[in-house]
Write an enzyme that holds these catalytic residues in place. Structure first.
Site, PDB file in Angstrom:
ATOM      1  N   ASP A  60       0.809  -1.228   0.000  1.00 23.98           N
ATOM      2  CA  ASP A  60       0.000   0.000   0.000  1.00 23.98           C
ATOM      3  C   ASP A  60       0.843   1.280   0.000  1.00 23.98           C
ATOM      4  OD1 ASP A  60      -2.840  -0.766   0.081  1.00 23.98           O
ATOM      5  OD2 ASP A  60      -2.281  -1.814   1.917  1.00 23.98           O
ATOM      6  N   GLU A  65      -0.141   9.561   1.350  1.00 33.52           N
ATOM      7  CA  GLU A  65      -0.895  10.506   2.181  1.00 33.52           C
ATOM      8  C   GLU A  65      -1.115   9.987   3.605  1.00 33.52           C
ATOM      9  OE1 GLU A  65      -4.879  12.816   1.454  1.00 33.52           O
ATOM     10  OE2 GLU A  65      -5.326  10.694   1.583  1.00 33.52           O
ATOM     11  N   ASP A  66      -1.238   8.674   3.754  1.00 29.92           N
ATOM     12  CA  ASP A  66      -1.648   8.141   5.050  1.00 29.92           C
ATOM     13  C   ASP A  66      -0.569   8.205   6.120  1.00 29.92           C
ATOM     14  OD1 ASP A  66      -4.242   7.556   4.285  1.00 29.92           O
ATOM     15  OD2 ASP A  66      -3.571   5.742   3.258  1.00 29.92           O
ATOM     16  N   ARG A  85       1.310  -1.215   7.645  1.00 35.57           N
ATOM     17  CA  ARG A  85       1.573   0.049   6.956  1.00 35.57           C
ATOM     18  C   ARG A  85       2.567   0.943   7.715  1.00 35.57           C
ATOM     19  NH1 ARG A  85      -2.695   3.203   3.690  1.00 35.57           N
ATOM     20  NH2 ARG A  85      -0.676   3.854   2.888  1.00 35.57           N
ATOM     21  N   ARG A 130      -9.745   3.509  11.074  1.00 33.73           N
ATOM     22  CA  ARG A 130      -8.287   3.687  11.099  1.00 33.73           C
ATOM     23  C   ARG A 130      -7.828   4.747  12.097  1.00 33.73           C
ATOM     24  NH1 ARG A 130      -6.015   1.648   6.262  1.00 33.73           N
ATOM     25  NH2 ARG A 130      -7.182  -0.254   5.773  1.00 33.73           N
ATOM     26  N   HIS A 160     -11.750   6.326   4.775  1.00 28.85           N
ATOM     27  CA  HIS A 160     -11.185   7.533   5.396  1.00 28.85           C
ATOM     28  C   HIS A 160     -12.109   8.726   5.179  1.00 28.85           C
ATOM     29  CE1 HIS A 160      -7.020   5.594   4.728  1.00 28.85           C
ATOM     30  NE2 HIS A 160      -7.097   5.788   6.021  1.00 28.85           N
ATOM     31  N   CYS A 247      -4.787  10.188  -1.824  1.00 33.73           N
ATOM     32  CA  CYS A 247      -3.895   9.225  -1.140  1.00 33.73           C
ATOM     33  C   CYS A 247      -2.534   9.132  -1.789  1.00 33.73           C
ATOM     34  CB  CYS A 247      -4.456   7.815  -1.181  1.00 33.73           C
ATOM     35  SG  CYS A 247      -6.197   7.677  -1.203  1.00 33.73           S
TER      36      CYS A 247
HETATM   37  C1  CIR Z   1      -5.470   0.727   2.863  1.00 35.43           C
HETATM   38  O1  CIR Z   1      -6.436   0.021   3.115  1.00 35.43           O
HETATM   39  O2  CIR Z   1      -4.772   1.229   3.734  1.00 35.43           O
HETATM   40  C2  CIR Z   1      -5.128   0.951   1.392  1.00 35.43           C
HETATM   41  N1  CIR Z   1      -5.481  -0.209   0.629  1.00 35.43           N
HETATM   42  C3  CIR Z   1      -5.857   2.144   0.847  1.00 35.43           C
HETATM   43  C4  CIR Z   1      -5.454   3.436   1.483  1.00 35.43           C
HETATM   44  C5  CIR Z   1      -6.107   4.597   0.839  1.00 35.43           C
HETATM   45  N2  CIR Z   1      -5.698   5.809   1.418  1.00 35.43           N
HETATM   46  C6  CIR Z   1      -6.481   6.865   1.578  1.00 35.43           C
HETATM   47  O3  CIR Z   1      -7.675   6.822   1.327  1.00 35.43           O
HETATM   48  N3  CIR Z   1      -5.933   7.958   2.095  1.00 35.43           N
END
Ligand code: CIR
Length: 256
Positions: A60, A65-66, A85, A130, A160, A247
Site C-alpha cells: 500500500d 498521504e496516510d 503500513r 483507522r 477515510h 492518497c
Molecule cells: C489501505 O487500506 O490502507 C489501502 N489499501 C488504501 C489506502 C487509501 N488511502 C487513503 O484513502 N488515504
C-alpha cells in the site's frame, strides 16, 4: 509553489489491504500507468513532484498521504492502524525532513493522513476504523498551539474521511453525505457529489485547480459551476486498492 511527494506503485500492490471492497484482479502495470498519469497531471497543475521509488515489501506504500500530515509549521508522522503500513513511514519521514521539523504520533493513538482534512486553519479529523479518539486528541495537542482548530467528523460508510470529501478551495468541501456525518463540519460550505457518483468526493486541490478522477462528469459540472478549473486523471486501477487521488501524494507549500 506546491511540492508533491509521491511514490511509485509497489510490484506487490495486489496484496493491498481492503476494508469496504471486495478483492478484484489488480493489474500493477495498469496501476503504474495510471499513477504516471496522475503525476503528470500534478505537474500540469504546477506542482513540483518528488517521485520516491516503490517499496516492494509494502503493497500500500503508493498511498503516501496516510503516513504524514503536513502544514507550513510542521510535518506530523502518523501512526497507521495496521502494523503492515507502519513500515512505510521511514522513507516518507526522510523525504519530509528537508522541508519541515518532524513530529511523531505515538500509540495508543492511531491516525492516518486520509482522515485529516485541512480547510485553512480548521483541521477536520475523521474518526474511522483507522483513526481513533486518541489519534484525534494527539492532533489537537500537536496543532492547537499553531492556531489550528481541530475537530472530529464521524466517518460512516467508507475508509477515510477524505474518501468521502475533500477541500476544493475557498472553504468549500466536496462531499458524499452518505459516507460521513456532514453535520460535524462547521465553518465550511458543502458541495454534494452527484448521488450516482459516490466516489467523486476525493479531489486534489493544487492552488486553485482541482483534480478529479475520470468518469465523474456530473460532479465535475458542479465543481466547474463554482468557477474552478478541473483536470481529470484515470483512477480505476488504484481504486481497486481502495485508494483515491489524494492518497497518492503529500502536498506541501514550499516555505522559504
Ligand atoms: C489501505 O487500506 O490502507 C489501502 N489499501 C488504501 C489506502 C487509501 N488511502 C487513503 O484513502 N488515504
Amino acid at each position: 509553489m506546491i511540492i508533491a511527494i509521491t511514490r511509485q506503485v509497489s510490484p506487490d500492490m495486489s496484496a493491498c489491504l481492503l476494508t469496504h471492497m471486495e478483492r478484484e484482479h489488480l493489474d500493477t502495470v495498469v496501476a503504474a500507468a495510471q499513477h504516471d498519469a496522475y503525476v503528470d497531471a500534478l505537474e500540469g497543475m504546477g506542482a513540483e513532484v518528488i517521485r520516491l521509488p516503490p517499496e516492494p515489501d509494502h503493497p500500500d506504500a503508493v498511498f503516501v498521504e496516510d503516513t504524514a500530515f503536513v502544514v507550513d509549521e510542521v510535518a506530523i508522522m502518523t501512526r497507521p492502524a495496521t502494523e503492515s503500513r507502519r513500515g512505510e513511514r521511514g522513507s516518507i519521514e526522510a523525504a519530509l525532513a528537508p522541508y519541515r521539523p518532524i513530529r511523531r504520533i505515538e500509540g495508543p493513538a492511531t491516525i492516518e493522513g486520509g482522515d485529516i482534512l485541512r480547510v485553512g486553519r480548521r483541521v477536520f479529523v475523521g474518526v474511522s476504523t483507522r483513526t481513533n479518539r486518541d489519534g484525534l486528541e494527539a492532533m489537537v495537542r500537536e496543532l492547537d498551539h499553531f492556531g489550528y482548530d481541530v475537530r472530529p467528523v464521524r466517518v460512516t460508510g467508507c475508509l477515510h474521511l477524505k474518501t468521502a470529501g475533500t477541500h476544493i478551495g475557498d472553504g468549500v468541501v466536496l462531499v458524499n453525505p452518505e459516507w460521513c456525518a456532514t453535520e460535524d463540519f462547521e465553518g465550511v460550505q458543502l458541495l454534494h457529489v452527484d448521488p450516482d457518483e459516490p466516489w467523486a468526493g476525493n479531489a486534489v486541490l493544487v492552488e486553485d485547480q482541482v483534480l478529479l478522477a475520470e468518469g465523474f462528469d456530473r460532479t465535475r459540472e458542479r465543481v466547474e459551476h463554482l468557477g474552478r478549473r478541473v483536470h481529470v486523471t484515470p483512477g480505476t486501477e488504484l481504486a481497486k486498492a481502495e485508494g483515491g487521488l489524494t492518497c497518492c501524494s503529500l502536498l506541501l507549500n514550499r516555505v522559504e
